[in-house]
Design a protein around this motif. Structure first.
Motif, PDB file in Angstrom:
ATOM      1  N   ARG A 288       0.355  18.907   4.201  1.00 53.45           N
ATOM      2  CA  ARG A 288       1.647  18.382   4.610  1.00 53.45           C
ATOM      3  C   ARG A 288       1.556  16.903   4.975  1.00 53.45           C
ATOM      4  N   PHE A 289       0.443  16.482   5.537  1.00 57.30           N
ATOM      5  CA  PHE A 289       0.254  15.059   5.804  1.00 57.30           C
ATOM      6  C   PHE A 289       0.227  14.273   4.494  1.00 57.30           C
ATOM      7  N   ARG A 290      -0.468  14.825   3.492  1.00 57.25           N
ATOM      8  CA  ARG A 290      -0.562  14.128   2.209  1.00 57.25           C
ATOM      9  C   ARG A 290       0.801  14.034   1.540  1.00 57.25           C
ATOM     10  N   SER A 291       1.560  15.121   1.586  1.00 57.05           N
ATOM     11  CA  SER A 291       2.877  15.108   0.957  1.00 57.05           C
ATOM     12  C   SER A 291       3.887  14.304   1.756  1.00 57.05           C
ATOM     13  N   PHE A 292       3.656  14.198   3.070  1.00 50.78           N
ATOM     14  CA  PHE A 292       4.593  13.487   3.932  1.00 50.78           C
ATOM     15  C   PHE A 292       4.403  11.976   3.836  1.00 50.78           C
ATOM     16  N   SER A 293       3.181  11.534   3.532  1.00 50.70           N
ATOM     17  CA  SER A 293       2.902  10.102   3.456  1.00 50.70           C
ATOM     18  C   SER A 293       3.439   9.532   2.149  1.00 50.70           C
ATOM     19  N   SER A 294       3.915   8.301   2.203  1.00 48.19           N
ATOM     20  CA  SER A 294       4.451   7.626   1.028  1.00 48.19           C
ATOM     21  C   SER A 294       3.422   6.634   0.524  1.00 48.19           C
ATOM     22  N   GLY A 295       2.620   7.056  -0.441  1.00 48.82           N
ATOM     23  CA  GLY A 295       1.631   6.167  -1.011  1.00 48.82           C
ATOM     24  C   GLY A 295       0.362   6.077  -0.187  1.00 48.82           C
ATOM     25  N   ASP A 296      -0.503   5.155  -0.586  1.00 48.68           N
ATOM     26  CA  ASP A 296      -1.782   4.961   0.096  1.00 48.68           C
ATOM     27  C   ASP A 296      -1.634   4.123   1.353  1.00 48.68           C
ATOM     28  N   ILE A 297      -0.632   3.233   1.358  1.00 42.17           N
ATOM     29  CA  ILE A 297      -0.372   2.356   2.507  1.00 42.17           C
ATOM     30  C   ILE A 297       1.121   2.391   2.810  1.00 42.17           C
ATOM     31  N   THR A 298       1.453   2.425   4.065  1.00 41.75           N
ATOM     32  CA  THR A 298       2.858   2.339   4.481  1.00 41.75           C
ATOM     33  C   THR A 298       3.037   1.124   5.375  1.00 41.75           C
ATOM     34  N   VAL A 299       3.935   0.231   4.971  1.00 40.46           N
ATOM     35  CA  VAL A 299       4.251  -0.969   5.745  1.00 40.46           C
ATOM     36  C   VAL A 299       5.567  -0.724   6.457  1.00 40.46           C
ATOM     37  N   SER A 300       5.583  -0.876   7.756  1.00 36.35           N
ATOM     38  CA  SER A 300       6.791  -0.622   8.545  1.00 36.35           C
ATOM     39  C   SER A 300       7.279  -1.911   9.191  1.00 36.35           C
ATOM     40  N   GLY A 301       8.588  -2.020   9.353  1.00 35.77           N
ATOM     41  CA  GLY A 301       9.201  -3.208   9.948  1.00 35.77           C
ATOM     42  C   GLY A 301      10.520  -3.505   9.247  1.00 35.77           C
ATOM     43  N   GLU A 302      11.118  -4.639   9.561  1.00 37.68           N
ATOM     44  CA  GLU A 302      12.342  -5.066   8.875  1.00 37.68           C
ATOM     45  C   GLU A 302      11.942  -5.798   7.601  1.00 37.68           C
ATOM     46  N   LEU A 303      12.051  -5.098   6.488  1.00 36.87           N
ATOM     47  CA  LEU A 303      11.564  -5.607   5.209  1.00 36.87           C
ATOM     48  C   LEU A 303      12.712  -5.869   4.255  1.00 36.87           C
ATOM     49  N   SER A 304      12.526  -6.867   3.387  1.00 34.37           N
ATOM     50  CA  SER A 304      13.590  -7.287   2.473  1.00 34.37           C
ATOM     51  C   SER A 304      13.206  -7.011   1.021  1.00 34.37           C
ATOM     52  N   HIS A 305      14.153  -7.294   0.111  1.00 35.76           N
ATOM     53  CA  HIS A 305      13.877  -7.175  -1.319  1.00 35.76           C
ATOM     54  C   HIS A 305      12.764  -8.123  -1.735  1.00 35.76           C
ATOM     55  N   ASN A 306      12.728  -9.320  -1.141  1.00 37.68           N
ATOM     56  CA  ASN A 306      11.674 -10.279  -1.472  1.00 37.68           C
ATOM     57  C   ASN A 306      10.290  -9.737  -1.089  1.00 37.68           C
ATOM     58  N   ASP A 307      10.219  -9.067   0.058  1.00 33.98           N
ATOM     59  CA  ASP A 307       8.945  -8.466   0.472  1.00 33.98           C
ATOM     60  C   ASP A 307       8.506  -7.409  -0.535  1.00 33.98           C
ATOM     61  N   LEU A 308       9.456  -6.577  -0.968  1.00 34.73           N
ATOM     62  CA  LEU A 308       9.143  -5.544  -1.949  1.00 34.73           C
ATOM     63  C   LEU A 308       8.666  -6.169  -3.256  1.00 34.73           C
ATOM     64  N   ALA A 309       9.396  -7.200  -3.730  1.00 29.14           N
ATOM     65  CA  ALA A 309       9.030  -7.846  -4.999  1.00 29.14           C
ATOM     66  C   ALA A 309       7.638  -8.477  -4.913  1.00 29.14           C
ATOM     67  N   TRP A 310       7.323  -9.095  -3.771  1.00 27.87           N
ATOM     68  CA  TRP A 310       6.001  -9.740  -3.623  1.00 27.87           C
ATOM     69  C   TRP A 310       4.890  -8.689  -3.644  1.00 27.87           C
ATOM     70  N   ILE A 311       5.107  -7.585  -2.942  1.00 31.01           N
ATOM     71  CA  ILE A 311       4.092  -6.528  -2.911  1.00 31.01           C
ATOM     72  C   ILE A 311       3.879  -5.951  -4.308  1.00 31.01           C
ATOM     73  N   GLN A 312       4.962  -5.733  -5.051  1.00 26.67           N
ATOM     74  CA  GLN A 312       4.843  -5.167  -6.395  1.00 26.67           C
ATOM     75  C   GLN A 312       4.063  -6.079  -7.339  1.00 26.67           C
ATOM     76  N   GLU A 313       4.068  -7.379  -7.072  1.00 24.53           N
ATOM     77  CA  GLU A 313       3.388  -8.336  -7.946  1.00 24.53           C
ATOM     78  C   GLU A 313       1.887  -8.416  -7.710  1.00 24.53           C
ATOM     79  N   GLN A 314       1.403  -7.858  -6.608  1.00 23.56           N
ATOM     80  CA  GLN A 314      -0.020  -7.980  -6.284  1.00 23.56           C
ATOM     81  C   GLN A 314      -0.869  -7.171  -7.270  1.00 23.56           C
ATOM     82  N   PRO A 315      -2.012  -7.738  -7.697  1.00 26.62           N
ATOM     83  CA  PRO A 315      -2.831  -7.085  -8.733  1.00 26.62           C
ATOM     84  C   PRO A 315      -3.430  -5.743  -8.312  1.00 26.62           C
ATOM     85  N   TYR A 316      -3.578  -5.528  -7.016  1.00 23.06           N
ATOM     86  CA  TYR A 316      -4.168  -4.276  -6.544  1.00 23.06           C
ATOM     87  C   TYR A 316      -3.130  -3.184  -6.308  1.00 23.06           C
ATOM     88  N   VAL A 317      -1.845  -3.503  -6.566  1.00 24.83           N
ATOM     89  CA  VAL A 317      -0.760  -2.561  -6.311  1.00 24.83           C
ATOM     90  C   VAL A 317      -0.379  -1.843  -7.601  1.00 24.83           C
TER      91      VAL A 317
END
Length: 394
Positions: free
Chosen positions: A52-81
């Motif tokens: 249940r922990f594995r299914s409950f977690s979203s991905g390998d890393i979870t970033v929490s806070g007030e995040l924007s579309h720009n933050d999402l776009a930057w993370i998606q561009e990283q080579p390790y993502v």
């Protein structure tokens, strides 16, 4: 003396005191059953919680806070993502289905949902999570919400219409899960498109978290540190600041859960071990009584040439046979009990009983060990007897 003869004589000796042997075996059965049942319960509970922990977690890393579309776009561009999805849990929501109010968890997400979270549909279809401008008033509900509506209203909402805070949404798909267990709450979950939620269900365009799936999971610490430092820099904060964002890995959560479940399994094993200890004491008591009653026999054996090791092996074999037989019956009863328990428990229940090969092996070794430990002292007493003294005492 050959092992076959030792075993045959051990069985004959135990048959001679069948009632006492049976009572001792029952004590071992109760002890082994307690240990294996507790270990099987602990293993089943541990595996279910971790799953249940594995299914409950979203991905390998979870970033929490007030995040924007720009933050999402930057993370998606990283080579390790490998993929990233931004999500927002919308609070203070009332959903109406069949004229009845429900309190589900309402989520909206944008990004690589299939890659990071995965969407297992029971029926219907999903929508395009990658398009932030997709604004159709559609929804995906989980089985928990469908069950809640069916039980309360008696209608099938899997292809109907629901009202969420006064806004009409058409249910286009039903996803797996949400029917109970760890990590579930309320009346299930509803997922709606991001653009259709803005202004209608929430006034903020910010995201509360971003789930990240990595190309290589073993570098989660480095990746998490890099993301945290970059996001803090974009907010003109110290690189290691935790004021704006937090980064947590699924591996850290799982390791923490493993530590907790390991302690729980140990506690359950100790509880079962108490009953086994009592059974072991019963075995020692019987063997001491047996040695006392057979003093003349032991004296005669030694007088005609039996060695100390022969007497030791004879008494020890009887003790091990008792505990092994009790252990085998105890393991078998645990297996039957696990089938009965799992038949009664639902699939969504956190509790289950799993009699794995490790549990069986551990219980077998323990039953043998109990026979050796609690039979060694009586066996040594018998082996140390002097023929003259033994015959005189008899």
């Amino acid at each position: 003396m050959k092992p076959r003869f030792i075993l045959e004589e051990a069985i004959q000796a135990l048959k001679a005191s069948a009632l006492r042997s049976s009572l001792t075996i029952i004590g071992i059965i109760v002890g082994i059953f307690s240990v294996t049942a507790m270990l099987a319960l602990g293993e089943g509970l541990s595996n279910n919680i971790l799953e249940r922990f594995r299914s409950f977690s979203s991905g390998d890393i979870t970033v929490s806070g007030e995040l924007s579309h720009n933050d999402l776009a930057w993370i998606q561009e990283q080579p390790y993502v490998k993929g990233a999805v931004a999500s927002q849990n919308i609070s203070n929501i009332t959903a109406i289905a069949g004229g009845t109010d429900f309190a589900p968890t309402v989520q909206t997400a944008v990004g690589d949902y299939e890659t990071v979270v995965g969407l297992e549909l029971v029926s219907g279809e999903g929508f395009d999570f990658t398009d932030p401008n997709y604004a159709e008033r559609v929804a995906i509900v989980d089985e928990g919400f469908v069950t809640a509506v069916t039980e309360e209203v008696g209608i099938d909402i899997s292809s109907g219409t629901i009202s969420v805070n006064g806004q009409q949404f058409t249910v286009i798909g039903v996803s797996e899960g949400g029917t109970g267990g760890f990590g579930r709450r309320g009346d299930g979950t509803i997922i709606v498109p991001y653009r259709s939620a803005i202004g209608a269900l929430t006034n903020t365009s910010q995201f509360s978290s971003i789930g990240v799936s990595l190309e290589d999971q073993q570098y989660y610490e480095i990746a998490g540190q890099h993301i945290l430092e970059a996001l803090n820099t974009s907010r003109s904060a110290a690189k290691d600041s935790g004021d704006y964002f937090s980064v947590q890995s699924a591996q850290e959560i799982i390791e923490s859960a493993q530590e907790t479940t390991a302690m729980l399994s140990l506690f359950l094993g100790i509880v079962g071990g108490i009953a086994l200890f009592v059974g072991g004491i019963g075995t020692m008591n019987m063997m001491l009584t047996t040695v006392t009653e057979r003093t003349k026999e032991i004296g005669l054996r030694k007088a005609i040439g039996a060695r100390d090791n022969d007497i030791l092996a004879q008494i020890l074999a009887e003790s091990i046979f008792l505990t092994s037989l009790g252990g085998a019956i105890g393991i078998f009863l645990t297996y039957l009990g696990s089938l009965a328990a799992n038949a009664v428990l639902t699939e969504e229940s956190v509790i289950s009983v799993q009699v794995s090969g490790e549990v069986v092996l551990y219980a077998t070794l323990v039953s043998l060990l109990v026979g050796v430990v609690f039979g060694l002292y009586p066996a040594r007493n018998a082996a140390k007897m002097q023929p003259v003294d033994a015959l005189r005492a008899a």
